[in-house]
Design a protein around this motif. Sequence first.
Motif, PDB file in Angstrom:
ATOM      1  N   ILE A 194      55.477  16.556 124.196  1.00  0.00           N
ATOM      2  CA  ILE A 194      54.518  17.481 124.801  1.00  0.00           C
ATOM      3  C   ILE A 194      53.983  16.849 126.077  1.00  0.00           C
ATOM      4  O   ILE A 194      53.232  15.867 126.019  1.00  0.00           O
ATOM      5  CB  ILE A 194      53.343  17.802 123.848  1.00  0.00           C
ATOM      6  N   LYS A 248      55.826  26.887 122.018  1.00  0.00           N
ATOM      7  CA  LYS A 248      55.026  27.439 123.106  1.00  0.00           C
ATOM      8  C   LYS A 248      55.806  28.539 123.830  1.00  0.00           C
ATOM      9  O   LYS A 248      57.026  28.552 123.853  1.00  0.00           O
ATOM     10  CB  LYS A 248      54.667  26.350 124.128  1.00  0.00           C
ATOM     11  N   ALA A 256      50.195  19.970 119.548  1.00  0.00           N
ATOM     12  CA  ALA A 256      51.435  19.401 118.993  1.00  0.00           C
ATOM     13  C   ALA A 256      51.734  20.113 117.680  1.00  0.00           C
ATOM     14  O   ALA A 256      51.478  19.587 116.595  1.00  0.00           O
ATOM     15  CB  ALA A 256      51.285  17.898 118.791  1.00  0.00           C
ATOM     16  N   GLU A 279      56.065  25.655 131.522  1.00  0.00           N
ATOM     17  CA  GLU A 279      55.122  24.986 130.626  1.00  0.00           C
ATOM     18  C   GLU A 279      55.748  23.827 129.858  1.00  0.00           C
ATOM     19  O   GLU A 279      55.395  23.577 128.696  1.00  0.00           O
ATOM     20  CB  GLU A 279      54.477  26.000 129.680  1.00  0.00           C
ATOM     21  N   GLY A 280      56.662  23.121 130.486  1.00  0.00           N
ATOM     22  CA  GLY A 280      57.264  21.966 129.853  1.00  0.00           C
ATOM     23  C   GLY A 280      58.255  22.284 128.761  1.00  0.00           C
ATOM     24  O   GLY A 280      58.680  21.395 128.024  1.00  0.00           O
ATOM     25  N   THR A 281      58.674  23.540 128.650  1.00  0.00           N
ATOM     26  CA  THR A 281      59.609  23.924 127.588  1.00  0.00           C
ATOM     27  C   THR A 281      61.068  23.806 128.015  1.00  0.00           C
ATOM     28  O   THR A 281      61.963  23.862 127.166  1.00  0.00           O
ATOM     29  CB  THR A 281      59.352  25.375 127.132  1.00  0.00           C
ATOM     30  N   ASN A 313      58.134  20.616 124.243  1.00  0.00           N
ATOM     31  CA  ASN A 313      56.954  21.446 123.980  1.00  0.00           C
ATOM     32  C   ASN A 313      57.274  22.622 123.060  1.00  0.00           C
ATOM     33  O   ASN A 313      57.056  23.791 123.422  1.00  0.00           O
ATOM     34  CB  ASN A 313      56.355  21.963 125.296  1.00  0.00           C
ATOM     35  N   SER A 367      53.035  12.798 122.716  1.00  0.00           N
ATOM     36  CA  SER A 367      52.380  13.323 123.917  1.00  0.00           C
ATOM     37  C   SER A 367      52.728  12.406 125.082  1.00  0.00           C
ATOM     38  O   SER A 367      52.503  11.193 125.020  1.00  0.00           O
ATOM     39  CB  SER A 367      50.860  13.370 123.732  1.00  0.00           C
ATOM     40  N   GLN A 424      48.591  24.922 125.475  1.00  0.00           N
ATOM     41  CA  GLN A 424      49.862  24.306 125.879  1.00  0.00           C
ATOM     42  C   GLN A 424      50.031  22.889 125.341  1.00  0.00           C
ATOM     43  O   GLN A 424      51.147  22.394 125.231  1.00  0.00           O
ATOM     44  CB  GLN A 424      49.978  24.281 127.406  1.00  0.00           C
ATOM     45  N   LEU A 425      48.936  22.222 124.975  1.00  0.00           N
ATOM     46  CA  LEU A 425      49.007  20.812 124.594  1.00  0.00           C
ATOM     47  C   LEU A 425      49.042  20.600 123.086  1.00  0.00           C
ATOM     48  O   LEU A 425      49.212  19.461 122.632  1.00  0.00           O
ATOM     49  CB  LEU A 425      47.807  20.052 125.176  1.00  0.00           C
TER      50      LEU A 425
END
Length: 471
Positions: free
Chosen positions: A71, A457, A85, A201-203, A454, A91, A82-83
């Motif tokens: 994440i 999400k 877990a 979003e980091g996905t 991530n 993280s 979004q953060l």
Amino acid sequence: MTQINLATTISALRAHFGDRISTSYALRKSHGSGEGFHSGDQLPDAVVFVRSTEDVAYTVRQCAATRTPIIPFGVGTSLEGQLAAVRGGVSLDLSQMDKVLSVSAEDLDCRVEAGVTREALNLMIRDQGLFFPLDPGANASLGGMASTRASGTNAVRYGTMRELTLGLTLVQADGSIIRTGGRARKSSAGYDLTKLFIGSEGTLGIITELQIRLFGIPEAVSAAVCQFQTLKGATTTAMEAMQMGVPLARIELLDELQMKACIAYSKLENLAEAPTLFLEFHGTPNAVAEQVETIRELAAANNGGTFRWASTQEDRSKLWAARHNAYWAARALAPGKHSFATDACVPISHLAEVIDACRAKAAESGLISPVTGHVGDGNFHLLILFDNYDSDEGKRAEQLVQDVAEIALQYGGTISGEHGIGLHKRKLMQAEHGDALLTMRAIKQALDPHDILNPGKMLPEIIERGYVFGH
């Protein structure tokens, strides 16, 4: 991910990073949520502090080998979960990747690491007569802003992170490193991968560096407040200004309830609890004077009051600090209650009627729900305050979120103008995107086949074609 695999991953990372990996509860808790509504403790199993793209790549390779979730974490200002877990994991804290790598005043661009915050960048480049315009309120990291396709108060003139990001360095789900885009202002060479990763979003990949556009500091800056008899008068003024092409730098709306909160919280003097526009004008002195005169005439035609000017830097800073503190001011209206911010954005010609419809739904719900908005681009927020320990209030808040989304979509809008989807708005994606979600899922599966970036999400779980469940 099994406990054996997790232990193997953490052991490998500890051997590599030493004291830059932690499993302390306090650190894990601070990295498990942002500034928005917290939906329970969903903490990572470890926090790794990275300092380079190579650090990120090494971490991803170790996690990929054991299918451990990752994440990305910037400075923790996200609003949509979004953060969280949701499946544990690591993280990846990028806040120490805070170097400005290069600045070109001639080309009006720079390259930065993902952990650089917008305030730190502006502090560094202002002596060159440059600034980075996007201002989402929080002192967010630029990597986080790109990940959520953020914008804020200046977007009406300067665009969003989508328009201001020229290129990226990313780490993919297998630990490989790629660069997208470049420094040219336009290109028709291949797929636009930069735009694909912005807002993901980091996905899909982890952003480690950004090439972004800069602007010259305006010769003249003026800010003002104008209050109106009705909310429609304020929104109509904003709509007409956009239709006339007035190049406003900022035009922000606060309804009477939000003004009540801001007056108390930020100690604003000589302002009434009435619908209010906060405005800012950039340009040459003559251009600013022309903009001001046009807006003054539009406001007067819509029953606007006298303009109150913030002429000095100190006064402008106080004015915009009050606007940026609107979230906390609204929270102070009902101390102890939780909040959820809606984030609808609609075509500006429908803005007044959409806000009216949403406020009517809020009144029906009985929940305190002040309104703010970046009305120049049709983006507005209801901050819904509710008692999370009262199941009835919780249900009413959830229904109001659904109502706002449905109203926005009925008028050709979107469920999220700038906050992103994260964990909280996944179940609303079906209504906006329909079967296009299948294409999004195909992209996710192609770039992250083991769903370690991530996970949980943005995209709801797709069970079969046409049916999406956000659980």
